[in-house]
Design a protein around this motif. Structure first.
Motif, PDB file in Angstrom:
ATOM      1  N   HIS A  72      -0.004   4.090  -4.970  1.00  0.00           N
ATOM      2  CA  HIS A  72      -0.646   2.784  -4.839  1.00  0.00           C
ATOM      3  C   HIS A  72       0.396   1.674  -4.801  1.00  0.00           C
ATOM      4  N   THR A  73       0.116   0.659  -3.997  1.00  0.00           N
ATOM      5  CA  THR A  73       0.979  -0.514  -3.960  1.00  0.00           C
ATOM      6  C   THR A  73       0.733  -1.347  -5.218  1.00  0.00           C
ATOM      7  N   SER A  74       1.511  -2.410  -5.388  1.00  0.00           N
ATOM      8  CA  SER A  74       1.351  -3.282  -6.551  1.00  0.00           C
ATOM      9  C   SER A  74      -0.018  -3.950  -6.570  1.00  0.00           C
ATOM     10  N   SER A  75      -0.650  -4.072  -5.402  1.00  0.00           N
ATOM     11  CA  SER A  75      -1.980  -4.676  -5.320  1.00  0.00           C
ATOM     12  C   SER A  75      -3.094  -3.655  -5.521  1.00  0.00           C
ATOM     13  N   GLY A  76      -2.716  -2.372  -5.673  1.00  0.00           N
ATOM     14  CA  GLY A  76      -3.712  -1.326  -5.888  1.00  0.00           C
ATOM     15  C   GLY A  76      -4.147  -0.607  -4.636  1.00  0.00           C
ATOM     16  N   LYS A  77      -3.588  -0.976  -3.479  1.00  0.00           N
ATOM     17  CA  LYS A  77      -3.974  -0.332  -2.223  1.00  0.00           C
ATOM     18  C   LYS A  77      -3.429   1.087  -2.162  1.00  0.00           C
ATOM     19  N   PRO A  78      -4.270   2.087  -1.860  1.00  0.00           N
ATOM     20  CA  PRO A  78      -3.783   3.469  -1.794  1.00  0.00           C
ATOM     21  C   PRO A  78      -3.002   3.756  -0.517  1.00  0.00           C
ATOM     22  N   ASN A  79      -1.984   4.562  -0.649  1.00  0.00           N
ATOM     23  CA  ASN A  79      -1.200   5.035   0.491  1.00  0.00           C
ATOM     24  C   ASN A  79      -1.125   6.548   0.440  1.00  0.00           C
ATOM     25  N   LEU A  80      -1.346   7.171   1.583  1.00  0.00           N
ATOM     26  CA  LEU A  80      -1.217   8.626   1.682  1.00  0.00           C
ATOM     27  C   LEU A  80       0.236   8.965   1.956  1.00  0.00           C
ATOM     28  N   ASN A  81       0.891   9.598   0.972  1.00  0.00           N
ATOM     29  CA  ASN A  81       2.321   9.886   1.078  1.00  0.00           C
ATOM     30  C   ASN A  81       2.624  10.755   2.291  1.00  0.00           C
TER      31      ASN A  81
END
Length: 209
Positions: A72-81
């Protein structure tokens, strides 16, 4: 696998909803874990939240065929590694949903509850109240809430005020359909987002892709 709803857009975006009936052990046995994922799960103590986490990762695994390792980014947005795909996740009482797309996207779901209407003054503005006009308020409030959560996840603008800086255009709720929403953020140009929605007896669902 209790997938209760699936849809896609031009084979570039895929949305799936899972009704969670399994035990934690059953879900975990279906999932390909990485060390990071095991550590993430250890940090979740609430049994319901653990089930939702597992179900959402299984949906990602199913939709992408990739290890469902999400940061997750600092804003909470999920990222698929290790993937360029965009992913967005939501879960509510007994359900999880995931949307993966080559485009910027957002999804939100909520279970029917009086609590949404009780909080409506915090996110429904006077313009929206006019087209609701005493009609099926619980449904309108729930769809508007999900729509604004979806806009927030899609736009990724920190500090945005749901009531004052988001506007959902008039719509008549059906079992499924489309509506539009706008973000009115400071000096930024007004941007219109097309949203899709689905209403069932068990959940409300809104997404953008």
């Amino acid at each position: 696998m209790p997938v209760v709803f699936e849809t896609n857009k031009e084979n570039r975006s895929f949305l799936s909803v899972w009704k969670i009936k399994e035990t934690e052990k059953q879900l975990a046995e279906l999932l390909s874990f990485t060390d990071l994922m095991r550590n993430q799960l250890k940090l979740i103590s609430n049994p319901e939240k653990r089930l939702e986490w597992l179900a959402s990762r299984l949906l990602i695994q199913r939709l992408t065929g990739l290890p469902p390792c999400v940061s997750h980014t600092s804003s909470g947005k999920p990222n698929l590694n290790k993937s360029d795909l965009n992913v967005t996740i939501s879960h509510t009482k007994g359900f999880a949903t995931v949307l993966v797309s080559t485009q910027i996207c957002g999804v939100d779901m909520e279970y029917p509850s009086p609590r949404i209407s009780k909080l409506s003054e915090r996110f429904v503005n006077p313009t929206e109240e006019k087209f609701i006009s005493g009609r099926d308020e619980p449904t309108y409030h729930a769809v508007i809430w999900c729509a604004k959560e979806t806009l927030y996840k899609t736009a990724g603008i920190q500090g945005i005020i749901f009531k004052d800086q988001m506007l959902i255009d008039p719509f008549l709720p059906e079992k499924s359909g489309t509506l539009s929403g706008r973000i009115l953020f400071e000096d930024s140009p007004c941007q219109v987002y097309d949203l899709s929605y689905k209403i069932t007896d068990e959940y409300y669902l809104v997404w953008h892709w």
